[in-house]
Design a protein around this motif. Structure first.
Motif, short mmCIF file in Angstrom:
data_model
loop_
_atom_site.label_atom_id
_atom_site.label_comp_id
_atom_site.label_asym_id
_atom_site.label_seq_id
_atom_site.Cartn_x
_atom_site.Cartn_y
_atom_site.Cartn_z
N ASP A 119 0.85 -1.20 0.00
CA ASP A 119 0.00 0.00 0.00
C ASP A 119 0.88 1.24 0.00
OD1 ASP A 119 -2.29 -1.39 0.05
OD2 ASP A 119 -2.56 -1.29 2.23
N ASN A 135 2.79 3.34 2.83
CA ASN A 135 1.89 3.75 3.90
C ASN A 135 2.57 3.54 5.25
OD1 ASN A 135 -0.53 4.67 4.77
ND2 ASN A 135 -1.71 3.08 3.71
N ALA A 150 1.03 5.46 0.28
CA ALA A 150 0.36 6.73 0.59
C ALA A 150 0.43 7.62 -0.65
CB ALA A 150 1.05 7.40 1.77
N THR A 159 1.58 8.66 7.76
CA THR A 159 2.73 8.66 6.87
C THR A 159 3.33 10.06 6.93
OG1 THR A 159 1.57 7.11 5.44
CG2 THR A 159 3.50 8.21 4.51
N PHE A 197 -3.09 7.27 -1.55
CA PHE A 197 -3.77 6.12 -0.95
C PHE A 197 -4.56 5.34 -2.01
CE2 PHE A 197 -3.12 9.31 2.33
CZ PHE A 197 -2.39 8.57 3.25
#
Ligand SMILES: Nc1ncnc2c1ncn2[C@@H]1O[C@H](COP(=O)(O)OP(=O)(O)OP(=O)(O)O)[C@@H](O)[C@H]1O
Length: 297
Positions: A2, A29, A4, A180, A64
């Motif tokens: 994942d 993230n 950010a 983050t 995201f």
């Protein structure tokens, strides 16, 4: 994984000049992400595009996992323009935060924010009387309005004294819990102390990104501290490169031998081995190596 922030071929031109050139940035993230580069490398221009303050010439930005949409606050909080950005100097710290929260239409417990950044004692004080460190902290409190999951801090350590730097380092670690963080800074030693990941820009291009733990500028090296007549000769026979010999201390490039084998040979020769440690490249060493390669490549 994942991310950010994930940019794809992000590019910004100013006339003929390319300030940001085909950058694929990946900010995991939850990372404390050190965003590094010399003056004019393109950091601020990249940040401005990520914040939606400047339109990319080409390329994409995802926050995201979603395409960047303007007005989608508060995904990102930012402290730009040191020290801490412009405030209403005649207003208190508390009122400065209230003004911003109101203008964003956010109901915010500004006293809690002031406590987070260690400014509770100065909540009612006019910002005019604030030191550089206090302004930096207030700038961070402002960036936290609306609890954004991503916070960008531009040179948060600028102008701080050693005590202030230590406190800011601690604050950065606190802020990173559940968020983050991106930190733009020229202070490599400080970034090395707090960052989990780094990215390095040079002349608009991304020359490196990855976990801080992965820094390397070549084959692994080993630091050895050993006493004995045979030590230097044995190490020379095992390694093509012994970089530094200082009394009983040696730094060698690991060739085909692993540290355990080197230790065994030394001990068998009767040497007294007191330390055998993998050599860790400093961020500064890595930075200059990468920037140098980027210029010459
Ligand atoms: N509005 C603008 N118009 C023209 N050129 C610009 C503009 N903004 C930035 N540049 C140029 O783009 C390049 C990248 O600048 P940028 O400010 O992004 O670098 P930086 O990495 O943030 O540097 P610093 O560490 O000094 O803040 C520089 O050569 C700069 O002169």
């Amino acid at each position: 994984m994942d991310y950010a922030i994930e940019t794809t071929a992000l590019t910004k031109r100013f006339g003929k000049q390319i300030a940001v050139n085909d950058v694929d940035l990946k900010v995991p993230n939850g990372a404390i992400f050190g965003f590094l580069g010399s003056n004019g490398a393109g950091k601020s221009t990249s940040v401005r595009m990520i914040l939606g303050l400047s339109r990319p010439t080409s390329g994409q930005i995802r926050l995201f996992g979603e395409k960047l949409q303007h007005k989608k606050r508060p995904l990102i909080g930012a402290m730009a323009d040191s020290p801490g950005g412009a405030f209403y100097d005649h207003l208190s710290a508390r009122d400065n935060l209230r003004v911003v929260a109101t203008s964003l239409g956010i109901t915010e417990n500004v006293d809690a924010l002031l406590e987070t950044v260690g400014l509770s004692h100065a909540a009612s004080k006019k910002v005019r009387a604030f030191s550089t460190g206090m302004r930096q902290r207030l700038g961070i409190a402002r960036a936290l309005i609306g609890s954004p999951p991503l916070v960008i801090l531009d040179e948060p350590l600028n102008g701080l004294d050693p005590e202030g730097i230590r406190e800011m380092r601690q604050l950065i670690r606190t802020l990173a819990e559940g968020r983050t963080l991106i930190i733009c800074s020229h202070l490599l030693g400080e970034i090395e102390l707090v960052a989990s990941h780094i990215a390095l820009l040079s002349e608009g291009r991304l020359v490196h990104q990855g976990p801080l733990a992965d820094l390397a500028t070549g084959p692994p090296k080993l630091d050895i501290e050993a006493r004995g007549d045979q030590v230097a000769a044995l190490l020379k026979a095992m390694s093509t490169e012994i970089e530094q010999i200082e009394g009983d201390r040696y730094r060698l490039t690991l060739g085909n031998h692993d540290p355990a084998a080197i230790n065994r040979k030394l001990v068998e020769s009767g040497a007294e081995v007191s330390a055998l440690t993998p050599y860790r490249f400093s961020l500064e060493e890595f930075y200059h190596h990468q920037i140098g390669s980027a210029h010459h490549g």
